[in-house]
Design an enzyme around this catalytic site. Sequence first.
Site, PDB file in Angstrom:
ATOM      1  CD  GLU A 114      -6.009  -4.811   3.773  1.00 26.70           C
ATOM      2  OE1 GLU A 114      -5.929  -4.480   4.979  1.00 26.70           O
ATOM      3  OE2 GLU A 114      -6.438  -4.042   2.896  1.00 26.70           O
ATOM      4  CG  ASN A 116      -9.453  -1.689   1.182  1.00 30.58           C
ATOM      5  OD1 ASN A 116      -9.058  -2.839   1.328  1.00 30.58           O
ATOM      6  ND2 ASN A 116      -9.333  -0.765   2.126  1.00 30.58           N
ATOM      7  CD  GLU A 117     -10.419  -2.784   5.847  1.00 31.86           C
ATOM      8  OE1 GLU A 117     -10.447  -1.738   6.516  1.00 31.86           O
ATOM      9  OE2 GLU A 117      -9.746  -3.777   6.195  1.00 31.86           O
ATOM     10  CD  GLU A 125      -2.900   0.981   2.419  1.00 36.04           C
ATOM     11  OE1 GLU A 125      -2.848  -0.009   3.181  1.00 36.04           O
ATOM     12  OE2 GLU A 125      -3.832   1.802   2.428  1.00 36.04           O
TER      13      GLU A 125
HETATM   14  O1  AHR Z   1      -3.073  -2.626   6.093  1.00 38.11           O
HETATM   15  C1  AHR Z   1      -3.432  -1.431   6.702  1.00 38.11           C
HETATM   16  C2  AHR Z   1      -4.909  -1.094   6.564  1.00 38.11           C
HETATM   17  O2  AHR Z   1      -5.673  -2.051   7.213  1.00 38.11           O
HETATM   18  C3  AHR Z   1      -5.463  -1.106   5.160  1.00 38.11           C
HETATM   19  O3  AHR Z   1      -5.233   0.088   4.500  1.00 38.11           O
HETATM   20  C4  AHR Z   1      -6.922  -1.309   5.384  1.00 38.11           C
HETATM   21  O4  AHR Z   1      -7.555  -1.974   4.305  1.00 38.11           O
HETATM   22  C5  AHR Z   1      -6.978  -2.117   6.658  1.00 38.11           C
HETATM   23  O5  AHR Z   1      -7.875  -1.605   7.554  1.00 38.11           O
END
Ligand code: AHR
Length: 552
Positions: free
Chosen positions: A351, A215-216, A58
Amino acid sequence: MMQRREFVQKGLAGAGALLFSRWPAFAGESGRAEARIEILPEEQLGTISPNIYGHFAENLSGVIYDGMWVGENSKIPNLHGIRKELVDEMRKIKPAVVRFPGGCFADSYDWKDGVGPADKRPKRTNFWAEGEKPDAPVSHKYDPNRFGTNEFAQFCKLVGAEPYLAANVRSLPAEDFYRWVEYCNSPTGSTTLAEMRAGTGSTEPFNVRYWGIGNESWGCGGNFTAQEYAVEFRRYATWVPEYGQKLSFIASGPNDDNWNWTRGFFEEILRKGKEQLRSIYGIALHYYTWNLSRGATKDWVKGKGDALQFDAVDWYELMREGDVMESLIKGHWQVMAEADPEHSVKLVVDEWGPWYRPGSEATPGDQLEQIPTLRDAVLSGLTLDTFNRHPDKVAMANCAQLINCLNSLYLAHEDKFCVTPVGHVFAVYAAHQGGQGLRTIFSVPNINYDRDGKSATFWGLNGAASLQGKQLVLTVVNPDIKNSRETEITIRGASIQSGSATTLTHSDIHAHNTFEQRNVVTPQTKPLEIKGRVLTYTFPPASVAKLTLALA
Ligand code: AHR
């Protein structure tokens, strides 16, 4: 804590006796070992996707700038600006796929900022800027966009991985997503964006197959409800130009046992008909092992432990929490079956890893950075084995995150670099990639320990086996921090010709590698002595092991 002799006295009379009754074929063949592993080559679980051994990078603090990208004019050895030592190490682990640019960062990112002539790219406030210290490098707060789509594609090419891009659903319209696909995949000379790509050195399309739609999305990715997100997903995933490249879309999923997210998402998707399932390759699952409070709190900040300072209970607590992954995989899979009984949609655990409180950064100030120890290597082995045991369900998994972050395989700062114990686990486990997962029975007494005055147990050994031709790979985690485990290993219907054992362990459970001492925790390989049909192997305490066995 109960010692091994005490266990043998207390344990064998009960559970152990029951477990051992599963061993008609070989029981009594040697009769010495208290632990047994039986591998069943006839009971195949499915092919272990190499993508289970995936990574996540990231644009967060020191991951990209410093970790991966050092710049073409840097004195640090580099390949087109990418840290060479990282590339060299990654080639050894066969990294099937790498996810970029987030995480939460993805839903704030405009891919157009990161393409075109490097000196014309805008500087933007990084999603993670607020969490950076006042003296943090400027590139960690204000994204120079020097590392964009071309550089990421170049990185993937160098390390031999497929790119997996996460699209912005929270703050960009669907059209921008289609244009990103066009930029990456439209053929040479076909579109204005293909010409733009060629203008900065990439005539050939990148042929990106994997695309995350947000994402999320229940949190940083837009605060949607599952139903709202499903509507967005349908829109983003509809009529995306393909350019001859199959596109595999990954929906945003939960980060825990929120079955309602999974159920709500699929129910809304199906409101437009069953055929909508065809547009979904996988649904994401995130799971971080973070709560080491021993049941005292669910508070995200208070519940965290320290990466380097921990006691025996903290060790087992991490294993217990990490082991929850298996029930999450099974639970979400079951919920997915309600909408998709044929299971055309898979799980993408994009993740995973332990997450500790700040304070153990290899480079002081790097946000979310922690130094992985032997404990994290054992947790990583445990987690990879969990994926290996469910090859029918888990199509991809991405360790969070590659370098200078949470469960990093590598740490780097300026010209300093080291491979962490987690990096070594990936090297050891790469042998499972593409293998046929085999059902494996572990009949092993539990570990008993004192969890703050109350007795607690955790399994004694666990792992996974896979077969490729005549080569069988068995990986095993021994989470017991004090006792080694003598184990009889049999392969039903087969005998072993030769083999070797690779172990990763250390006498200190806190052991870790640093820039100064790079080889404190490294794997050791030795040939195995094979006598007869039963192999006896002693798994050292606090270890991850791989047995590579040539079958007759
Ligand atoms: O990996 C760190 C963060 O954790 C990511 O950006 C997010 O998707 C998750 O909450």
